[in-house]
Design an enzyme around this catalytic site. Structure first.
Site, PDB file in Angstrom:
ATOM      1  N   CYS A 126       0.842  -1.209   0.000  1.00 50.05           N
ATOM      2  CA  CYS A 126       0.000   0.000   0.000  1.00 50.05           C
ATOM      3  C   CYS A 126       0.877   1.259   0.000  1.00 50.05           C
ATOM      4  O   CYS A 126       1.884   1.334   0.666  1.00 50.05           O
ATOM      5  CB  CYS A 126      -0.891  -0.006   1.241  1.00 50.05           C
ATOM      6  N   ASP A 315      -3.229   0.271  11.462  1.00 46.87           N
ATOM      7  CA  ASP A 315      -4.202  -0.271  10.505  1.00 46.87           C
ATOM      8  C   ASP A 315      -5.633  -0.154  11.010  1.00 46.87           C
ATOM      9  O   ASP A 315      -6.579  -0.364  10.275  1.00 46.87           O
ATOM     10  CB  ASP A 315      -3.911  -1.750  10.218  1.00 46.87           C
TER      11      ASP A 315
HETATM   12  C1  EPZ Z   1       3.496  -4.173   8.346  1.00 55.29           C
HETATM   13  O1  EPZ Z   1       4.092  -3.376   7.347  1.00 55.29           O
HETATM   14  C2  EPZ Z   1       2.079  -4.442   7.870  1.00 55.29           C
HETATM   15  N1  EPZ Z   1       2.135  -5.129   6.588  1.00 55.29           N
HETATM   16  C3  EPZ Z   1       1.327  -3.122   7.741  1.00 55.29           C
HETATM   17  O2  EPZ Z   1       0.004  -3.424   7.351  1.00 55.29           O
HETATM   18  C4  EPZ Z   1       1.304  -2.439   9.097  1.00 55.29           C
HETATM   19  O3  EPZ Z   1       0.634  -1.204   8.991  1.00 55.29           O
HETATM   20  C5  EPZ Z   1       2.745  -2.226   9.566  1.00 55.29           C
HETATM   21  O4  EPZ Z   1       3.445  -3.486   9.608  1.00 55.29           O
HETATM   22  C6  EPZ Z   1       2.812  -1.589  10.947  1.00 55.29           C
HETATM   23  O5  EPZ Z   1       2.160  -2.408  11.863  1.00 55.29           O
HETATM   24  C7  EPZ Z   1       2.402  -6.444   6.570  1.00 55.29           C
HETATM   25  O6  EPZ Z   1       2.641  -7.079   7.586  1.00 55.29           O
HETATM   26  C8  EPZ Z   1       2.393  -7.095   5.201  1.00 55.29           C
HETATM   27  P1  EPZ Z   1       6.916  -1.415   9.335  1.00 55.29           P
HETATM   28  P2  EPZ Z   1       5.692  -3.092   7.374  1.00 55.29           P
HETATM   29  O7  EPZ Z   1       8.199  -1.943   8.811  1.00 55.29           O
HETATM   30  O8  EPZ Z   1       6.378  -4.261   7.976  1.00 55.29           O
HETATM   31  C9  EPZ Z   1       9.439   2.525   8.586  1.00 55.29           C
HETATM   32  C10 EPZ Z   1      -1.909  -3.349   6.031  1.00 55.29           C
HETATM   33  O9  EPZ Z   1      -2.760  -2.531   5.681  1.00 55.29           O
HETATM   34  N2  EPZ Z   1      10.486   1.663   8.016  1.00 55.29           N
HETATM   35  O10 EPZ Z   1       6.507  -1.752  10.727  1.00 55.29           O
HETATM   36  O11 EPZ Z   1       6.110  -2.666   6.031  1.00 55.29           O
HETATM   37  C11 EPZ Z   1       8.217   2.605   7.685  1.00 55.29           C
HETATM   38  O12 EPZ Z   1       8.419   3.542   6.671  1.00 55.29           O
HETATM   39  C12 EPZ Z   1      -0.448  -2.967   6.062  1.00 55.29           C
HETATM   40  O13 EPZ Z   1      -2.160  -4.528   6.351  1.00 55.29           O
HETATM   41  C13 EPZ Z   1      11.701   2.228   7.650  1.00 55.29           C
HETATM   42  O14 EPZ Z   1      11.897   3.430   7.783  1.00 55.29           O
HETATM   43  O15 EPZ Z   1       5.729  -1.853   8.372  1.00 55.29           O
HETATM   44  C14 EPZ Z   1       7.133   3.004   8.654  1.00 55.29           C
HETATM   45  O16 EPZ Z   1       7.192   4.399   8.875  1.00 55.29           O
HETATM   46  C15 EPZ Z   1      -0.247  -1.501   5.814  1.00 55.29           C
HETATM   47  N3  EPZ Z   1      12.667   1.431   7.130  1.00 55.29           N
HETATM   48  C16 EPZ Z   1       7.540   2.295   9.953  1.00 55.29           C
HETATM   49  O17 EPZ Z   1       8.928   1.954   9.802  1.00 55.29           O
HETATM   50  C17 EPZ Z   1      12.488   0.078   6.983  1.00 55.29           C
HETATM   51  O18 EPZ Z   1      13.412  -0.623   6.516  1.00 55.29           O
HETATM   52  C18 EPZ Z   1       6.739   1.029  10.229  1.00 55.29           C
HETATM   53  O19 EPZ Z   1       6.896   0.169   9.120  1.00 55.29           O
HETATM   54  C19 EPZ Z   1      11.242  -0.487   7.364  1.00 55.29           C
HETATM   55  C20 EPZ Z   1      10.263   0.327   7.885  1.00 55.29           C
END
Ligand code: EPZ
Length: 442
Positions: A126, A315
């Protein structure tokens, strides 16, 4: 999904009816694909149960098959995965899957463990912010991988992953999963601090523990992984989708109906249940699930700050905002996980909502986005009557929120690009029809 398909996938519905009835949950969209990736760490058969028929599961099934593994479904809701004949990922395979999901990045750890090589995919998922993978790459480098970049293509190599002390800048769900999947067969012990501890991550840890891994979740977000030489197969039923459960809860209270969500677990939703009750929702927990409805004294405004677990999940924010448009008073939502997760608000205002976005941090939580020009706080004045509109769906969770808004609105709404919702919600149309929604076409 081709752009053509995206343009034709649509839903027309007339709002104003309370949703009444029950829906049943399957395995969590944010757990199932990761559990499938865990199966790449062994040559033995892995049986995954409570599998939802959603696009993200189909994408990972195709990816595993493209890598030489097998994925069969002996019965509905069950997948048998075997990665005995897995082969290294070719760039052509990577290209086919890049851009469709964020899951391919999680294959890096298992592919490095098995072949010493892993291409780094450009990701889909997304559009709710930049969503970089720097935490993932840095963590794999900490575990001993080397990053190579040539002609715009990046890949990782490692003769042997070795345990390390790793601290995440932010409790990233994906990066935590990356470390766990990379460290579980590494040489030595990995100590991960500032880790994410969402229920979906606990689900992954339980699967790996069944496979023979030694993983401890310690106090203050620290996870210790003792590398083991080999892993065996697993038989596991994924946890239910607490994010879908929350979406139905908001739909029930927003339409002044009553929905029983079979499979919903109180333990995964305690923060949501508190806020739902404080906003004028009510619920009953049974052994089979949770019933949700609007309490008799109506909906009232509140202040929400999203956070990592056990805080209010990011979410849950979108469907909750629809609820707040129907609550008496002024509500505030401070989004501290993603910098751009209010893109859907513009369409809600076109339907009659009164939502204003701000660059300031409107809350007490430490936030990475304050004074950096991100519109990441929302003020919602309610209650506001909503009227039907034409809406193009931008992402999965906003997509369900638009469905809830259309169900609340008076008149007819046309939603396009509804395929995006199929990524995470199994049989949405069927569930809406069973709840009495007035679907004019799908
Ligand atoms: C997971 O995404 C979920 N997706 C997301 O759900 C969910 O919103 C998110 O975790 C937070 O709980 C899946 O599990 C497939 P993050 P993820 O790494 O792992 C930053 C839905 O609708 N970040 O926890 O990609 C990032 O930009 C989706 O089901 C970095 O900066 O989320 C964000 O600001 C949407 N560098 C924050 O961390 C990185 O290398 C949290 O992202 C990784 C992340």
């Amino acid at each position: 999904m081709s752009p053509a398909t995206a343009a034709t996938s649509s839903m027309v519905l007339r709002g104003g009816r309370p949703l009444e009835g029950s829906v049943s949950l399957r395995g969590a969209k944010n757990s199932l694909p990761k559990l499938m990736v865990a199966a790449l760490l062994t040559g033995e058969r892995c049986r995954l149960r409570n599998v939802a028929d959603i696009v993200d599961v189909a994408i990972v099934s195709d990816l595993i098959r493209a890598l030489g593994g097998t994925v069969e479904s002996p019965e509905p809701g069950v997948l048998d995965i075997c990665a005995a004949d897995l082969k290294p990922m070719e760039r052509s395979v990577l290209r086919e899957f890049s851009g469709r999901s964020r899951i391919p990045i999680l294959t890096c750890g298992p592919l490095l463990a098995r072949f010493g090589q892993a291409p780094v995919p450009s990701l889909g998922g997304c559009r709710i912010g930049s969503r970089p993978v720097d935490f993932h790459i840095r963590a794999l480098q900490d575990l001993g991988a080397t990053l190579h970049e040539e002609a715009g293509n990046a890949h990782l190599s490692a003769t042997q992953l070795t345990g390390a002390k790793i601290r995440l800048d932010f409790p990233s769900v994906g990066a935590t999963e990356q470390v766990i999947l990379g460290a579980v067969c590494a040489e030595g012990v990995t100590e991960l601090s500032n880790a994410a501890i969402e229920p979906e991550i606990m689900d992954l840890i339980m699967v790996l523990q069944k496979m023979g891994a030694i993983i401890a979740v310690n106090v203050d977000r620290a996870i210790t992984i003792h590398g083991v030489p080999a892993l065996r197969g697993f038989d596991h039923a994924a946890i239910p989708d607490r994010l879908e459960a929350a979406s139905w809860a908001c739909a029930a209270a927003a339409t002044n109906g009553r929905i029983f969500v079979e499979g919903a677990r109180q333990v995964d939703m305690m923060t949501f249940l508190n806020r739902f009750r404080q906003t004028g929702g009510d619920f009953e927990v049974t052994g089979q699930g949770i019933a949700f409805w609007r309490a008799s004294d109506g909906l009232r405004s509140t202040v929400i700050e999203t956070d990592v677990h056990p805080g209010f999940m990011t979410d849950w924010q979108q469907p909750f905002v629809i609820l707040l448009t129907q609550a008496a008073g002024v509500s505030i939502v401070h989004e501290t996980v993603y910098e751009q997760r209010f893109g859907y608000v513009e369409a809600l205002n076109r339907m009659g909502a009164k939502i204003q976005l701000y660059r300031e941090c409107l809350g007490g939580l430490k936030c990475r986005f304050g004074q950096r020009n991100w519109l990441h706080s929302a003020v919602i004045a309610g209650p506001t009557p909503l009227t039907g509109a034409e809406i193009h769906i931008p992402d999965l969770r906003a997509g369900f929120s638009y469905v809830v808004a259309a169900l609340v609105a008076k008149g007819v709404s046309t939603l396009t690009n509804t395929d995006l919702i199929q990524r995470g919600y199994e049989n949405l149309t069927g569930k809406l029809q069973s709840l009495g929604a007035d679907l004019l076409s799908t």
